[in-house]
Design a protein around this motif. Structure first.
Motif, PDB file in Angstrom:
ATOM      1  N   THR A   9       0.741  -1.362  -0.029  1.00  0.00           N
ATOM      2  CA  THR A   9      -0.078   0.058   0.007  1.00  0.00           C
ATOM      3  C   THR A   9       0.928   1.329  -0.117  1.00  0.00           C
ATOM      4  O   THR A   9       1.990   1.301   0.357  1.00  0.00           O
ATOM      5  CB  THR A   9      -0.930   0.200   1.385  1.00  0.00           C
ATOM      6  N   ASP A  10       0.340   2.163  -0.473  1.00  0.00           N
ATOM      7  CA  ASP A  10       0.967   3.734  -0.221  1.00  0.00           C
ATOM      8  C   ASP A  10      -0.088   4.624   0.167  1.00  0.00           C
ATOM      9  O   ASP A  10      -1.197   4.742  -0.313  1.00  0.00           O
ATOM     10  CB  ASP A  10       1.315   4.171  -1.621  1.00  0.00           C
ATOM     11  N   HIS A  11       0.426   5.410   1.224  1.00  0.00           N
ATOM     12  CA  HIS A  11      -0.865   6.302   1.933  1.00  0.00           C
ATOM     13  C   HIS A  11      -2.154   5.525   2.335  1.00  0.00           C
ATOM     14  O   HIS A  11      -3.207   6.320   2.160  1.00  0.00           O
ATOM     15  CB  HIS A  11      -0.567   7.760   1.488  1.00  0.00           C
ATOM     16  N   GLU A  12      -2.048   4.470   2.639  1.00  0.00           N
ATOM     17  CA  GLU A  12      -3.276   3.609   3.195  1.00  0.00           C
ATOM     18  C   GLU A  12      -4.091   3.337   1.800  1.00  0.00           C
ATOM     19  O   GLU A  12      -5.414   2.917   1.895  1.00  0.00           O
ATOM     20  CB  GLU A  12      -4.121   4.281   3.920  1.00  0.00           C
ATOM     21  N   THR A  13      -3.580   3.546   0.597  1.00  0.00           N
ATOM     22  CA  THR A  13      -4.131   2.916  -0.549  1.00  0.00           C
ATOM     23  C   THR A  13      -3.609   1.802  -1.088  1.00  0.00           C
ATOM     24  O   THR A  13      -2.467   1.628  -1.115  1.00  0.00           O
ATOM     25  CB  THR A  13      -4.557   4.231  -1.804  1.00  0.00           C
ATOM     26  N   PHE A  14      -4.504   1.050  -1.727  1.00  0.00           N
ATOM     27  CA  PHE A  14      -4.039  -0.259  -2.083  1.00  0.00           C
ATOM     28  C   PHE A  14      -3.142  -0.085  -3.567  1.00  0.00           C
ATOM     29  O   PHE A  14      -3.696   0.545  -4.356  1.00  0.00           O
ATOM     30  CB  PHE A  14      -5.225  -1.073  -2.657  1.00  0.00           C
ATOM     31  N   ILE A  15      -1.949  -0.826  -3.753  1.00  0.00           N
ATOM     32  CA  ILE A  15      -1.143  -0.549  -4.818  1.00  0.00           C
ATOM     33  C   ILE A  15      -1.240  -1.861  -5.491  1.00  0.00           C
ATOM     34  O   ILE A  15      -1.445  -2.258  -7.060  1.00  0.00           O
ATOM     35  CB  ILE A  15       0.221  -0.363  -4.641  1.00  0.00           C
ATOM     36  N   ILE A  16      -0.951  -3.211  -4.990  1.00  0.00           N
ATOM     37  CA  ILE A  16      -0.868  -4.453  -5.552  1.00  0.00           C
ATOM     38  C   ILE A  16      -0.776  -5.614  -4.508  1.00  0.00           C
ATOM     39  O   ILE A  16      -0.386  -5.520  -3.241  1.00  0.00           O
ATOM     40  CB  ILE A  16       0.485  -4.514  -6.531  1.00  0.00           C
ATOM     41  N   GLY A  17      -1.463  -6.804  -5.039  1.00  0.00           N
ATOM     42  CA  GLY A  17      -1.515  -7.681  -3.881  1.00  0.00           C
ATOM     43  C   GLY A  17      -1.455  -9.012  -4.865  1.00  0.00           C
ATOM     44  O   GLY A  17      -1.188  -8.856  -6.054  1.00  0.00           O
ATOM     45  N   PHE A  18      -1.031 -10.021  -4.093  1.00  0.00           N
ATOM     46  CA  PHE A  18      -0.735 -11.360  -4.512  1.00  0.00           C
ATOM     47  C   PHE A  18      -1.368 -12.676  -3.776  1.00  0.00           C
ATOM     48  O   PHE A  18      -1.674 -12.522  -2.683  1.00  0.00           O
ATOM     49  CB  PHE A  18       0.946 -11.674  -4.461  1.00  0.00           C
ATOM     50  N   SER A  19      -1.550 -13.605  -4.711  1.00  0.00           N
ATOM     51  CA  SER A  19      -1.852 -14.780  -4.119  1.00  0.00           C
ATOM     52  C   SER A  19      -1.337 -16.092  -4.812  1.00  0.00           C
ATOM     53  O   SER A  19      -0.889 -16.006  -6.239  1.00  0.00           O
ATOM     54  CB  SER A  19      -3.487 -15.037  -4.011  1.00  0.00           C
ATOM     55  N   VAL A  20      -1.256 -17.176  -4.279  1.00  0.00           N
ATOM     56  CA  VAL A  20      -0.614 -18.434  -5.027  1.00  0.00           C
ATOM     57  C   VAL A  20      -1.637 -19.427  -5.144  1.00  0.00           C
ATOM     58  O   VAL A  20      -2.522 -19.577  -4.348  1.00  0.00           O
ATOM     59  CB  VAL A  20       0.331 -18.968  -3.886  1.00  0.00           C
ATOM     60  N   ASN A  41       0.427   2.426 -10.794  1.00  0.00           N
ATOM     61  CA  ASN A  41      -0.613   2.687  -9.533  1.00  0.00           C
ATOM     62  C   ASN A  41      -0.228   3.782  -8.479  1.00  0.00           C
ATOM     63  O   ASN A  41      -1.087   4.501  -8.235  1.00  0.00           O
ATOM     64  CB  ASN A  41      -0.757   1.063  -8.789  1.00  0.00           C
ATOM     65  N   ILE A  42       1.088   3.673  -8.418  1.00  0.00           N
ATOM     66  CA  ILE A  42       1.250   4.810  -7.323  1.00  0.00           C
ATOM     67  C   ILE A  42       1.138   6.480  -7.682  1.00  0.00           C
ATOM     68  O   ILE A  42       0.761   7.050  -7.109  1.00  0.00           O
ATOM     69  CB  ILE A  42       2.917   4.534  -6.788  1.00  0.00           C
ATOM     70  N   LYS A  43       1.450   6.353  -9.177  1.00  0.00           N
ATOM     71  CA  LYS A  43       1.041   7.734  -9.594  1.00  0.00           C
ATOM     72  C   LYS A  43      -0.130   8.009  -9.894  1.00  0.00           C
ATOM     73  O   LYS A  43      -0.900   9.065  -9.467  1.00  0.00           O
ATOM     74  CB  LYS A  43       1.952   7.981 -11.421  1.00  0.00           C
ATOM     75  N   ASP A  44      -1.132   6.964 -10.386  1.00  0.00           N
ATOM     76  CA  ASP A  44      -2.493   7.057 -10.668  1.00  0.00           C
ATOM     77  C   ASP A  44      -3.303   7.422  -9.266  1.00  0.00           C
ATOM     78  O   ASP A  44      -4.149   8.055  -9.289  1.00  0.00           O
ATOM     79  CB  ASP A  44      -2.904   6.094 -11.344  1.00  0.00           C
ATOM     80  N   LYS A  45      -2.798   6.787  -8.318  1.00  0.00           N
ATOM     81  CA  LYS A  45      -3.453   6.971  -6.913  1.00  0.00           C
ATOM     82  C   LYS A  45      -2.921   7.688  -5.897  1.00  0.00           C
ATOM     83  O   LYS A  45      -3.239   7.649  -4.787  1.00  0.00           O
ATOM     84  CB  LYS A  45      -3.506   5.428  -6.184  1.00  0.00           C
ATOM     85  N   ALA A  46      -1.958   8.815  -6.516  1.00  0.00           N
ATOM     86  CA  ALA A  46      -1.263   9.622  -5.661  1.00  0.00           C
ATOM     87  C   ALA A  46      -2.547  10.362  -4.684  1.00  0.00           C
ATOM     88  O   ALA A  46      -2.037  10.934  -3.652  1.00  0.00           O
ATOM     89  CB  ALA A  46      -0.432  10.564  -6.424  1.00  0.00           C
ATOM     90  N   ASP A  47      -3.373  10.780  -5.438  1.00  0.00           N
ATOM     91  CA  ASP A  47      -4.407  11.663  -4.572  1.00  0.00           C
ATOM     92  C   ASP A  47      -5.743  10.707  -4.107  1.00  0.00           C
ATOM     93  O   ASP A  47      -6.483  11.463  -3.726  1.00  0.00           O
ATOM     94  CB  ASP A  47      -4.828  12.641  -5.518  1.00  0.00           C
ATOM     95  N   CYS A  48      -5.622   9.425  -4.288  1.00  0.00           N
ATOM     96  CA  CYS A  48      -6.557   8.788  -3.993  1.00  0.00           C
ATOM     97  C   CYS A  48      -6.782   8.497  -2.381  1.00  0.00           C
ATOM     98  O   CYS A  48      -5.596   8.423  -1.618  1.00  0.00           O
ATOM     99  CB  CYS A  48      -6.191   7.272  -4.500  1.00  0.00           C
TER     100      CYS A  48
END
Length: 124
Positions: free
Chosen positions: A47-58, A111-118
């Motif tokens: 996450t970045d500033h409490e907003t989701f960036i990327i997740g993973f599962s197997v 995602n980091i750039k696009d969600k900077a103000d999210c």
């Protein structure tokens, strides 16, 4: 950083899958040290500033990468060119294929750039 993922990684039965997953998670923590690590919905995520960036599962067949639908739409052609399949919400990186770190980096940077103000965890 990786301590957050220790229990999750320990739960992966297949040693090759565990090693590959750990390698990807470690790479992200080193490449993007500003991202926070957490386990949510039983999945390692960043996450970045409490907003989701990327997740993973197997799964048995692949490492599933979840960067949100907007990102998959944005990178759909590149994802397919890399040899991966995707749905609206997931990229399936088959275990037998190499990880395209360049693509992963561009997805995370987007995602980091696009969600900077999210101000929410997920996009609205």
């Amino acid at each position: 950083m990786m301590e957050a993922f220790a229990e999750y990684l320990a739960s992966i039965d297949n040693p090759e899958h565990k090693e590959r997953t750990e390698e990807v998670l470690k790479w992200i923590t080193e490449k993007f040290p500003s991202l926070k690590t957490k386990i949510a919905w039983n999945q390692p995520m960043f996450t970045d500033h409490e907003t989701f960036i990327i997740g993973f599962s197997v799964s048995k067949q692949h490492l599933a990468v979840a960067p949100e639908k907007v990102v998959i739409d944005q990178f759909s052609e590149e994802i397919v060119q890399a040899g991966y399949e995707h749905t609206n919400q997931l990229i399936r990186m088959k275990w037998k294929l190499p990880i395209d770190y360049s693509l992963l980096e561009r997805i995370i940077e987007f995602n980091i750039k696009d969600k900077a103000d999210c101000t929410t965890f997920w996009r609205k």
